[in-house]
Motif scaffolding. Sequence first.
Motif, PDB file in Angstrom:
ATOM      1  N   ASP A 106       0.603   4.166  -2.623  1.00 24.69           N
ATOM      2  CA  ASP A 106       0.157   5.485  -2.161  1.00 24.69           C
ATOM      3  C   ASP A 106       1.307   6.501  -2.080  1.00 24.69           C
ATOM      4  O   ASP A 106       1.086   7.637  -1.651  1.00 24.69           O
ATOM      5  N   SER A 132       3.682   6.709   0.034  1.00 28.13           N
ATOM      6  CA  SER A 132       3.797   7.170   1.426  1.00 28.13           C
ATOM      7  C   SER A 132       5.216   6.942   1.934  1.00 28.13           C
ATOM      8  O   SER A 132       5.790   5.875   1.719  1.00 28.13           O
ATOM      9  N   ARG A 177       5.645   5.372   7.955  1.00 27.83           N
ATOM     10  CA  ARG A 177       4.697   4.395   8.512  1.00 27.83           C
ATOM     11  C   ARG A 177       5.210   4.033   9.895  1.00 27.83           C
ATOM     12  O   ARG A 177       6.389   3.786  10.063  1.00 27.83           O
ATOM     13  N   ASP A 187       0.833  -1.212   0.000  1.00 28.40           N
ATOM     14  CA  ASP A 187       0.000   0.000   0.000  1.00 28.40           C
ATOM     15  C   ASP A 187       0.866   1.261   0.000  1.00 28.40           C
ATOM     16  O   ASP A 187       0.546   2.244  -0.674  1.00 28.40           O
ATOM     17  N   ASP A 188       1.956   1.233   0.746  1.00 28.13           N
ATOM     18  CA  ASP A 188       2.808   2.423   0.829  1.00 28.13           C
ATOM     19  C   ASP A 188       3.533   2.700  -0.483  1.00 28.13           C
ATOM     20  O   ASP A 188       3.823   3.862  -0.786  1.00 28.13           O
TER      21      ASP A 188
END
Length: 324
Positions: A83, A85, A88, A79-80
């Motif tokens: 996205d 990102s 975390r 997901d990171d």
Amino acid sequence: MYTLLEAQNLIEKHIQNLSLPDTPPELYEPVEYILPLGGKRIRPALVILACDLYAGAVESALIPAVAIEIFHNFTLVHDDIMDRSDIRRGQPTVHVKYNENIAILSGDVMSILASRLINQAPGVVLNTVHDVFTKTAMEVCEGQQMDMNFEDQLTVSGEEYMRMIELKTAVLIAASLKIGAILGGASQTDANDLYEFGRNLGIAFQLQDDLLDTYGDQKIMGKQPGTDIVDNKKTFLMLTALENSSPDQKKELLHWLTNKYFEKEEKIASVTHIFNDLGIKELTEVRIREYYDKALENLSRLNKPEDRKTELYNFASYLMTRKK
Ligand code: IPE
Ligand code: IPE
Ligand code: MG
Ligand code: MG
Ligand code: MG
């Protein structure tokens, strides 16, 4: 009976002591990095609490619970990347600390390890547990793909959004309860009732996650606020803003959603400003409350004495007030 905190601690101990192969280090080091990094451990804790509710013991649930936490961590690593990102659990994400290829493959190996650990469920329930797990894992991928598709869509309906968060987030929380219940020997009906409780709680959980992405505190959340705005995510906040905006506000939102070149901080500030003017935070809180209430209703209907459900009630209220 296990308390929520005891269940979380039990899982934490196992995660910290997990022993993995060590070569090649490029594959396993990122796993050793992300797994012990301090997640809330809510999904495995739910496996434990649900099993305890039926078996009055949790041994059979321990390995499957750890499996679900490892699967969840795999989804976070991928997901990171998706996205973009950088942070975390208060630390650099795996693809930032190492690189993208490493994050892809160490994510893969976590997903496979999770399946191997699920296979250690006791023989009598193995088929059922495995089936719930693999079905759920596919659904999470479906939800994640919808989430990505929506980045490029200017119109996403409320129903589409709800289905997306149900798949990407709620079903894993629901399945954690169901798998725990099955391991504890619950009836099919009870296992499904707990699933429904988890599904509604999981929807509230993702709405809260959307809210925290704009209004949360990085130091507490361990994630960078504003990422959803930068990524053009069709969160509950954004969809509600698009729906309630004046023509001028809508024009500005659409500008930020379509313009490829922008200053991140400026985009986050401008969109948040519109959210504030429209009272989006409060509207989101109302929706969270709705799903939280549905979950409590599900739990109150579960065929068990109320005092046996205390930890699950505690769990629900802990989630509703969370800041991370
Ligand atoms: C984050 O999950 C991803 C979502 C489904 C919103 P958590 O908020 O449970 O993350 P950790 O495991 O506590 O870090
Ligand atoms: C993630 O949703 C859901 C899964 C990882 C399956 P988000 O993308 O909102 O989660 P965060 O906010 O990055 O933790
Ligand atoms: Mg995402
Ligand atoms: Mg994300
Ligand atoms: Mg999020």
